[in-house]
Design a protein around this motif. Structure first.
Motif, PDB file in Angstrom:
ATOM      1  N   LEU A  28       0.827  -1.199   0.000  1.00  0.00           N
ATOM      2  CA  LEU A  28       0.000   0.000   0.000  1.00  0.00           C
ATOM      3  C   LEU A  28       0.863   1.250   0.000  1.00  0.00           C
ATOM      4  N   TRP A  30       0.487   5.809  -0.705  1.00  0.00           N
ATOM      5  CA  TRP A  30      -0.464   6.922  -0.630  1.00  0.00           C
ATOM      6  C   TRP A  30      -0.054   8.013  -1.609  1.00  0.00           C
ATOM      7  N   ALA A  43      -5.309   5.836  -1.433  1.00  0.00           N
ATOM      8  CA  ALA A  43      -4.478   4.635  -1.449  1.00  0.00           C
ATOM      9  C   ALA A  43      -4.206   4.258  -2.893  1.00  0.00           C
ATOM     10  N   LEU A  51       0.753   7.130   5.321  1.00  0.00           N
ATOM     11  CA  LEU A  51      -0.252   8.193   5.246  1.00  0.00           C
ATOM     12  C   LEU A  51       0.270   9.456   5.925  1.00  0.00           C
ATOM     13  N   VAL A  69      -9.921   5.311   0.408  1.00  0.00           N
ATOM     14  CA  VAL A  69      -9.278   4.030   0.672  1.00  0.00           C
ATOM     15  C   VAL A  69     -10.065   2.916  -0.005  1.00  0.00           C
TER      16      VAL A  69
END
Length: 171
Positions: A28, A30, A43, A51, A69
């Motif tokens: 993941l 950002w 995301a 984040l 998200v």
């Protein structure tokens, strides 16, 4: 007719690519999308690792209006929190929705949407985000969802939705 089918296929593939910007196998990341006076963080498979770093990269004069998200399957702890909250506060609605899982338009799944939003706001996931937002005098105060559904193929139910965690500025 061939042109119509080509256009429909292109639309379907582009929507699938948009919805699956992050797949379960990818780490993941950002990204930030800045406008004139506000920003959105989402995301993605590209961007910064945390984040907190994405939030810090936005000038304090720019309001981060939301964090988007999706997919939620990557967040095991969050999934557990959602399930636990819904079991405690909406046990019958959850049981009914789980028995009808897999269809986003099923009335029993639709009935759980507000409880899902409430569970999201009460989660440690959002509390951690709010800790990151506190230095900016912003906080997540509401949730918008799209394409909410539940899958039950794994040992525990998986909640899925496109989440927009909306913020307010402190006064």
């Amino acid at each position: 007719m061939k042109r119509y089918f080509t256009a429909v296929l292109f639309l379907l593939f582009s929507q699938a690519a948009l919805f699956s910007q992050v797949t379960v196998a990818e780490p993941l990341k950002w990204q930030t999308r800045l406008a004139d006076h506000d920003a959105m963080i989402f995301a993605s498979s590209r961007g910064v690792d945390s984040l907190k770093d994405a939030i810090a990269a936005v000038p304090k004069s720019v309001w981060i209006r939301s964090v988007q998200v999706s997919p939620l399957a990557q967040f095991d702890g969050f999934q557990h929190e959602l399930h636990t909250y819904l079991q405690q506060h909406y046990p019958q609605m959850l049981a009914d929705a789980l028995a009808s899982a897999g269809n986003i338009h099923n009335p029993k799944v639709v009935a759980l949407r507000e409880g899902f939003k409430e569970a999201t706001l009460a989660s440690g996931f959002v509390k951690l985000m709010n800790a990151d937002f506190s230095a900016r005098c912003e906080r997540i105060t509401s949730v918008d969802i799209e394409k909410f559904f539940i899958t039950t193929q794994s040992s525990s139910p998986q909640f899925e939705a496109m989440l927009w965690l909306k913020t307010e500025q402190c006064h």
